[in-house]
Design a protein around this motif. Structure first.
Motif, PDB file in Angstrom:
ATOM      1  N   LYS A  23       0.833  -1.207   0.000  1.00 33.55           N
ATOM      2  CA  LYS A  23       0.000   0.000   0.000  1.00 33.55           C
ATOM      3  C   LYS A  23       0.867   1.257   0.000  1.00 33.55           C
ATOM      4  N   SER A  24       1.901   1.225   0.836  1.00 34.30           N
ATOM      5  CA  SER A  24       2.729   2.417   0.922  1.00 34.30           C
ATOM      6  C   SER A  24       3.466   2.652  -0.412  1.00 34.30           C
ATOM      7  N   GLN A  27       1.042   4.086  -2.996  1.00 37.48           N
ATOM      8  CA  GLN A  27       0.709   5.501  -2.846  1.00 37.48           C
ATOM      9  C   GLN A  27       1.764   6.391  -3.507  1.00 37.48           C
ATOM     10  N   LYS A  28       3.014   5.912  -3.493  1.00 37.07           N
ATOM     11  CA  LYS A  28       4.065   6.687  -4.186  1.00 37.07           C
ATOM     12  C   LYS A  28       3.930   6.500  -5.705  1.00 37.07           C
ATOM     13  N   MET A  30       1.358   6.050  -7.401  1.00 34.83           N
ATOM     14  CA  MET A  30       0.203   6.804  -7.921  1.00 34.83           C
ATOM     15  C   MET A  30       0.613   8.071  -8.653  1.00 34.83           C
ATOM     16  N   GLY A 111      -5.671   0.287  -6.385  1.00 41.93           N
ATOM     17  CA  GLY A 111      -4.895   0.318  -5.140  1.00 41.93           C
ATOM     18  C   GLY A 111      -4.064  -0.946  -5.004  1.00 41.93           C
TER      19      GLY A 111
END
Ligand SMILES: CC(=O)SCCNC(=O)CCNC(=O)[C@H](O)C(C)(C)COP(=O)(O)OP(=O)(O)OC[C@H]1O[C@@H](n2cnc3c(N)ncnc32)[C@H](O)[C@@H]1OP(=O)(O)O
Length: 504
Positions: A23-24, A27-28, A30, A111
């Motif tokens: 997930k982390s 997020q980058k 994205m 995601g």
């Protein structure tokens, strides 16, 4: 605490860490531009393709299924062919604009993708699912099949390393290594997982659907192949034997039962034998039935992806050297008829059809037994018959004059290269497509007004007393009091006009 509990807890811990890391990283990721994403995807595809042979060998060694050289080809489809099919797809920012209807389409990733990978196609499916996830700016957490953990992990490691080298944030590609069903089930329900891509046995697909998350699950196949009387017999027989023996029958779109028109049966038999088919006699067939399905309705996992020689040994029969596929003649279809099941091995059932209507009935029974929505194969020179079957059969892919196994995954046809084949609502799936990158994107649509809507005038309330106008004027003046310099006379005139209009 006993060891099983220990192992399960560790597996769940591993899963939670994997999702958090994915997930982390996602997020980058994205914020990556299309150009950056495409660079990452190309690097991953190239690295995977370059290691196709090595990974094919690893998968064959670890699972004891299939043929290493064929797994190499599957890896090439899962890497290069998949890459070629998605490389030009726009997946970042504005991805479409209809200037006439003034609708703008914007892509947004899902995601974190949770992916379940089968033992039958472990490395090729790992490559494929990683590529479609990365192309769409998603991260992926893979749960490998317990018999294929090492090769799946190795395939994913290659992808992760290539992605990072091409500039991707570390952690986008995660693999669970402890093969715990508990952890797999919890992965599918994890709050930070956004979609599930489940390919494998039906229990797992069911688990994916009951997780409460959006899920692409792939149902089983039980692919009939109809040899119609106008078929080019020699070519059809060659294609069918090649397709069935490809990776010892582990692709779910592989032909399971030959349905042959009685007019051409003799020639078909001759040609099949010429290409390495061995037709079992009654005694051998009875022994083989026990090997195929010792428990009624369930195929023996020990025959899945095994050579005809291994399967013959298991059944206690001897077959000629060089045999590539085994054939048992059959007339019935049912859970308790072993040859009619999806065997995922180089073992065929053969049915004789009186005509094309009878062939349709046989194909329908086979599909209803276990392959509804998947695929059907045909060999014919009569395009009317092909179209008739395509319209009437409850399947998502109709393969004509080709190898069904490799054809359905896009190897010998124009179908989208994919290792996850949707079965539509016929098979309880949301899509009948060959699943690809486009299935892992949210498409937002920004729509401008292009038409006026003229609403009918509201009928006036005739019962409203005339002096209510004064009340309305008072309310308006009260609400603007001190906020604007408004002439009370003007408000009174305006309200009177509106009320009288409404009363007309
Ligand atoms: C394009 C295509 O070709 S897609 C192909 C899709 N189809 C397939 O892969 C074929 C479907 N696979 C199967 O039918 C089976 O895996 C077979 C027949 C090959 C082998 O069957 P089996 O060995 O009886 O069982 P199966 O593989 O389902 O599961 C073995 C065990 O692993 C468990 N398991 C399976 N996947 C996972 C996973 N990802 N994580 C943890 N555990 C798992 C199962 O729950 C089962 O556990 P259990 O023995 O405690 O019940």
């Amino acid at each position: 605490m006993n060891t099983t509990m220990d192992k399960d807890l560790l597996a769940i811990q591993e899963m939670r860490t994997a999702v958090k890391t994915a997930k982390s990283a996602q997020q980058k990721y994205m914020s990556f531009s299309q150009e950056q994403v495409d660079r990452v995807v190309k690097a991953v595809a190239d690295a995977a393709y370059a290691r196709s042979a090595e990974l094919g060998q690893m998968a064959a060694d670890e699972t004891g299924m299939g043929v290493a050289e064929h797994k190499k080809i599957k890896n090439e489809v899962g890497s290069k062919a998949v890459y070629e099919s998605i490389k030009d797809l726009k997946t970042v920012g504005i991805v479409g604009e209809d200037k006439v209807n003034k609708v703008v389409e914007i892509a947004a990733p899902f995601g974190v993708v949770a992916a379940v990978i089968p033992t039958t196609n472990p490395t090729s499916t790992a490559f494929f699912k990683t590529l479609i996830s990365l192309k769409t700016r998603n991260a992926i957490v893979v749960s490998p099949h317990p018999y294929a953990v090492k090769c799946t992990e190795a395939a994913l490691q290659i992808c992760e390393e290539a992605a990072v080298e091409a500039g991707a944030p570390p952690g986008l590609v995660q693999c669970l290594t402890m093969a715990s069903m508990d952890a797999t089930q919890q992965l599918m329900k994890h709050p930070d997982v956004n979609v599930i891509l489940a390919t494998g046995g039906s229990a797992l697909v069911r688990a994916a659907y009951s997780s409460g998350k959006p899920a692409y699950g792939v149902g089983p196949g039980n692919v009939p192949v109809y040899i119609e009387r106008t078929a080019k017999i020699e070519k059809a027989a060659e294609n069918i034997v090649n397709s069935k023996s490809f990776d010892y029958g582990t692709i779910c779109a592989t032909e399971q039962a030959i349905v042959v028109d009685h007019n051409v049966k003799e020639r078909v038999m001759r040609e099949l034998k010429k290409h390495g088919a061995y037709v079992l006699n009654a005694e051998e067939k009875a022994k083989m039935e026990k090997a195929i399905s010792p428990v009624p309705g369930k195929v023996n996992p020990k025959i899945v992806g095994k050579s005809p020689q291994t399967i013959a040994r298991l059944a206690g029969i001897s077959i000629p050297e060089g045999t590539r596929v085994l054939i048992g003649e059959e007339t019935e279809v049912g859970k308790d008829i072993p040859f009619s099941l999806e065997k995922l091995s180089p073992v065929f059932a053969m049915y004789t059809a009186r005509d094309s209507n009878h062939a349709k009935e046989l194909c329908l029974s086979l599909l209803y037994l276990g392959g509804r929505g998947h695929s059907l194969s045909l060999h014919t020179k009569n395009d009317d018959v092909a179209r008739e079957f395509a319209i009437e059969m409850p399947v998502s892919r109709i393969l004509v004059n080709t190898m069904s196994s490799v054809g359905a995954v896009g190897g010998t046809t124009g179908l989208l290269p994919s290792m996850t084949l949707g079965c539509g609502t016929f098979g309880g799936n949301i899509t009948s497509d060959n699943v690809s990158a486009k299935h892992l994107l949210n498409i937002k649509r920004m729509a401008y007004g292009i038409k006026e809507v003229h609403l009918p005038k509201q009928a006036a309330d005739a019962s409203k007393p005339a002096d209510e106008t004064d009340e309305i004027v008072k309310e308006v003046l009260k609400s603007v009091n001190g906020k604007a310099n408004i002439d009370p006379k003007m408000v009174s005139e305006l309200v009177t006009q509106i009320v009288s209009q409404l009363q007309k």
